[in-house]
Design a protein around this motif. Structure first.
Motif, short mmCIF file in Angstrom:
data_model
loop_
_atom_site.label_atom_id
_atom_site.label_comp_id
_atom_site.label_asym_id
_atom_site.label_seq_id
_atom_site.Cartn_x
_atom_site.Cartn_y
_atom_site.Cartn_z
N ARG A 37 0.55 -1.07 0.28
CA ARG A 37 -0.13 -0.08 0.14
C ARG A 37 1.15 1.24 0.27
N MET A 38 0.58 1.88 -1.49
CA MET A 38 1.90 2.66 -1.11
C MET A 38 1.09 4.34 -1.04
N GLU A 39 1.20 5.37 -0.34
CA GLU A 39 0.26 6.61 0.54
C GLU A 39 0.90 7.45 0.09
N GLY A 40 1.19 9.22 0.79
CA GLY A 40 1.62 10.16 0.51
C GLY A 40 1.42 10.41 -1.14
N VAL A 41 3.32 11.20 -1.24
CA VAL A 41 3.92 11.32 -3.03
C VAL A 41 4.15 9.51 -2.90
N GLY A 42 4.32 9.22 -2.14
CA GLY A 42 5.27 7.03 -2.69
C GLY A 42 6.44 7.24 -1.39
N GLU A 43 5.97 8.01 -0.02
CA GLU A 43 7.39 7.90 0.89
C GLU A 43 6.65 6.98 1.75
N VAL A 44 5.85 6.90 2.12
CA VAL A 44 4.55 5.82 3.08
C VAL A 44 4.12 4.48 2.09
N LEU A 45 5.05 3.84 2.58
CA LEU A 45 4.49 2.14 2.17
C LEU A 45 4.32 0.77 3.37
N THR A 46 3.64 0.43 3.36
CA THR A 46 2.87 -0.85 4.22
C THR A 46 2.40 -1.77 3.65
N PRO A 47 3.30 -3.28 4.09
CA PRO A 47 3.15 -4.25 3.02
C PRO A 47 1.45 -4.63 2.96
N ALA A 48 1.07 -4.98 2.16
CA ALA A 48 -0.27 -5.34 1.42
C ALA A 48 -0.09 -6.24 1.94
N PRO A 49 -2.05 -6.97 2.32
CA PRO A 49 -2.31 -8.49 2.54
C PRO A 49 -1.41 -9.08 1.47
N ALA A 50 -1.55 -10.61 1.37
CA ALA A 50 -1.01 -10.81 0.24
C ALA A 50 -1.34 -11.58 -0.97
N LEU A 51 -0.85 -11.58 -1.78
CA LEU A 51 -2.19 -11.69 -3.29
C LEU A 51 -2.08 -13.05 -3.79
N PRO A 52 -3.20 -13.29 -3.76
CA PRO A 52 -3.49 -14.55 -5.10
C PRO A 52 -2.99 -14.94 -6.31
N PRO A 53 -2.28 -16.18 -6.38
CA PRO A 53 -1.83 -16.80 -7.41
C PRO A 53 -2.92 -15.98 -8.67
N ALA A 54 -3.09 -14.85 -9.93
CA ALA A 54 -3.53 -15.03 -10.87
C ALA A 54 -2.24 -14.60 -12.18
N TRP A 55 -2.64 -13.80 -13.24
CA TRP A 55 -2.11 -13.38 -13.95
C TRP A 55 -2.68 -12.31 -14.79
N LEU A 56 -1.29 -11.46 -14.93
CA LEU A 56 -2.09 -10.23 -16.21
C LEU A 56 -1.92 -10.17 -17.09
N VAL A 57 -2.45 -9.55 -18.17
CA VAL A 57 -2.12 -9.03 -19.61
C VAL A 57 -2.14 -7.48 -19.17
N LEU A 58 -0.83 -7.03 -19.89
CA LEU A 58 -0.25 -5.48 -19.81
C LEU A 58 -0.61 -5.20 -21.37
N VAL A 59 -1.31 -4.09 -21.15
CA VAL A 59 -1.40 -3.82 -22.85
C VAL A 59 -0.68 -2.21 -22.93
N ASN A 60 0.21 -2.04 -24.09
CA ASN A 60 0.08 -0.06 -24.25
C ASN A 60 0.19 -0.19 -26.00
N PRO A 61 -0.58 1.36 -26.28
CA PRO A 61 -0.38 1.53 -27.76
C PRO A 61 1.51 1.80 -28.16
N LEU A 62 1.44 2.45 -26.79
CA LEU A 62 3.42 2.72 -27.57
C LEU A 62 3.37 3.73 -27.93
N VAL A 63 2.41 4.82 -27.19
CA VAL A 63 2.15 6.30 -27.07
C VAL A 63 2.47 6.80 -25.73
N PRO A 64 3.47 7.57 -25.37
CA PRO A 64 3.82 8.20 -24.00
C PRO A 64 2.54 9.07 -23.50
N LEU A 65 2.65 9.02 -22.54
CA LEU A 65 0.99 9.65 -22.24
C LEU A 65 2.29 10.15 -20.32
#
Length: 287
Positions: free
Chosen positions: A150-178
């Protein structure tokens, strides 16, 4: 010259949720985000040398902007903090898109800090290392942690998150910077109330339900600036067995959540066929 070298992976950072909860007087926004990592990323390799050199290769190396690479900045600040010579031969293999909302540069910087700490045999106190990481970029501390957080503030406050289960992601990017500053500037909604994940989801379906009850506050302004983000979200949602589609960070990368590798790879094939010009990558969710 010794053939000793250190290799550190720099996995993609994925904002599973992202709430904008306020704004500091200096203009920086306050966040509450569930950050995880995917099993795909860049690689940093460091070898002994008489001075600092950086070599960049990989499929997305050509898209890096000109100027001081964040890897060089990380090396320089670490050497100054530790009082050691700025000397290493660093190779950065780029696989992640640039300016994509998945922390490619931040992950590279964090991997550089880890690799050079090992190469130079230095051991800065954890709090000193986190402060140094934050001075490089807001996402560098969470990439340095390298676990669901868990990330709070501007990125400086960090707390371990609950364990995440097995899963998969598909990342997609249009190759256009934002541009991240542009996305924040385009945001007009009220600030959100923090809503952290408090319990470990039992499986990927439970994780999808928990994430669906939350959101990414930067999605609407990102779509306003780059309508392709909306098109990607629709295309991901349309894939069989997709449990959730969402944008990561300030975009433009979006991701689909899937229960297993087979479903993710089928979806990735479908998305690549739909838009051959998009960057599409299936990867495990690192829990």
């Amino acid at each position: 010259m010794t053939d000793h070298f250190v290799t550190v992976e720099a996995p993609a950072k994925v904002n599973l949720t992202l709430l904008v909860t306020g704004k500091r007087p200096d203009g920086y926004h306050l966040l509450d985000s569930l950050v995880a990592f995917a099993g795909i990323g860049d690689t940093v390799t460091a070898r002994p040398a008489d001075s600092l050199t950086l070599h960049v290769d990989g499929p997305t190396a050509a898209s890096l902007p000109e100027g001081e690479n964040i890897v060089v900045k990380a090396a320089r600040l670490l050497a100054e903090a530790a009082g050691v010579p700025l000397a290493a031969d660093i190779r950065l293999t780029k696989r992640l898109p640039v300016a994509a909302g998945i922390g490619g540069g931040s992950a590279d910087a964090a991997a550089t800090l880890i690799a050079l700490s090992r190469l130079w045999q230095i051991d800065l106190p954890p709090e000193r290392m986190r402060t140094l990481a934050l001075s490089i970029g807001a996402d560098v501390p969470v990439c340095l942690a390298g676990r669901p957080t868990r990330m709070e503030g501007v990125g400086e406050v960090l707390t371990p998150a609950p364990a995440l289960p097995p899963a998969w992601l598909v990342l997609v990017n249009p190759l256009v910077p934002l541009s991240t500053p542009s996305v924040f500037k385009a945001r007009t909604a009220d600030f959100s109330t923090p809503d952290p994940l408090t319990h470990a989801p039992a499986d990927a379906h439970a994780l999808a339900q928990a994430l669906a009850a939350r959101r990414n506050d930067l999605t609407a302004p990102a779509i306003a600036l780059l309508p392709l983000v909306g098109e990607m979200l629709a295309a991901i949602t349309a894939q069989p067995a997709c449990l959730l589609a969402r944008m990561s960070g300030s975009g433009a990368t979006c991701f689909g959540l899937f229960a297993d590798e087979a479903a993710a790879r089928v979806a990735a094939q479908g998305l690549s066929a739909h838009q051959p010009g998009w960057w599409v990558a299936p990867a495990p969710l690192l829990g």
